[in-house]
Design an enzyme around this catalytic site. Structure first.
Site, PDB file in Angstrom:
ATOM      1  N   PHE A 181       0.923  -0.816  -0.041  1.00 20.69           N
ATOM      2  CA  PHE A 181      -0.250   0.106  -0.019  1.00 20.69           C
ATOM      3  C   PHE A 181       1.142   1.016   0.069  1.00 20.69           C
ATOM      4  CE2 PHE A 181      -1.696   3.145   2.526  1.00 20.69           C
ATOM      5  CZ  PHE A 181      -3.035   3.400   1.499  1.00 20.69           C
TER       6      PHE A 181
ATOM      7  N   ASP B 184     -11.168  11.014  13.335  1.00 23.80           N
ATOM      8  CA  ASP B 184     -12.721  10.629  12.647  1.00 23.80           C
ATOM      9  C   ASP B 184     -12.758   8.816  13.149  1.00 23.80           C
ATOM     10  OD1 ASP B 184     -14.138  11.096  10.153  1.00 23.80           O
ATOM     11  OD2 ASP B 184     -12.072  10.337   8.884  1.00 23.80           O
TER      12      ASP B 184
END
Length: 270
Positions: A35, A163
């Site tokens: 990633f 978040d």
């Protein structure tokens, strides 16, 4: 994406991995998968060392100053909303909020603690600037924020994710939980994080059990602090969407704000 192939080698296949910024990629070669992200925070290294995010493999600085990070690509999936009730989520948050290593590193990177007084002042100015100050639900929310401001002071401030939603928690095939997407990390009251989990995912009758597992005892002041930060968060996103002319999202947030105001009124805030 040629510039990425120049970094990795042309034998790698690179595809966009989504995300709001468009700066995340999946790189594949034979059985290897990485990633990749451009300009991740240096905070990623200590998050990796603590096992909170997938393992950081390498970091490379480009000639133009961009920094590319490569992390292990984990086979797994995002948590489903109902799975946010799992007590392992409470354990993961407890680990993050009580990590002196994370706090030390974030402060070294220049992150300053966010006080509720600063936050209140900033949101008032922002709402005034974009013409929302006199909107009915906003005025109600600002009254609540001002009433509850004193109980938000003098709290222990810790590293918060900022978040917390089910899309940001990955469950690997091996059964490990990882909290990703730390772009909104801040030093604040931990109720900033777990208040979001309680309000959006946990039935009220299970709040006490969840909080006990996290490591705190519920009382009226804790719930009032939770509502304070939830109001602040919704007002922030209300401004965010209006500033970008995202009127459908703006109206959704206005509905969220109205519901929160109702919940606070029902809670009988003094």
């Amino acid at each position: 994406m040629d510039w990425l192939k120049r970094v990795l080698g042309y034998e790698w296949e690179i595809t966009p991995a989504g995300g709001l910024t468009g700066d995340a990629y999946l790189a594949t070669k034979d059985n290897q998968r990485l990633f990749l992200k451009r300009n991740s925070s240096p905070f990623l290294a200590v998050l990796s060392a603590e096992g909170i995010v997938p393992k950081l493999i390498w970091t490379k600085r480009m000639e133009n100053g961009d920094v590319i990070t490569a992390q292990e690509w984990l086979e797994g999936r995002e948590l489903k909303p109902a799975e946010m009730q799992h007590l392992r989520v409470a354990e993961l948050l407890h680990k993050i909020h009580h990590s002196s290593e994370l706090l030390y590193m974030l402060m070294r990177l220049g992150k300053k603690p966010v006080t509720s007084d600063e936050s209140f002042s900033n949101i008032r100015l922002r709402l005034e600037r974009i013409g929302l100050f006199n909107q009915d639900q906003v005025r109600i929310a600002l009254v609540f924020l001002e009433q509850l401001l004193p109980i938000t002071r003098k709290q222990k401030l810790v590293v918060c994710h900022g978040d917390l939603n089910h899309n940001n928690i990955l469950l690997s095939k091996e059964g490990h939980l990882h909290l990703i997407d730390w772009d909104n990390a801040l030093i604040a009251d931990p109720v900033t994080d777990y208040g979001m989990v309680l309000n959006w995912y946990i039935p009220k009758e299970n709040w006490n059990e969840w909080l006990e597992h996290y490591g705190v005892t519920s009382d009226d002041h804790l719930i009032e602090r939770m509502y304070w930060y939830l109001l602040l968060d919704v007002l922030h996103y209300l401004c965010w969407h209006l500033e970008r002319d995202e009127l459908i999202k703006y109206r959704e947030r206005l509905t969220d704000l109205e519901e929160l105001n109702e919940q606070i009124r029902a809670f009988n805030v003094h």
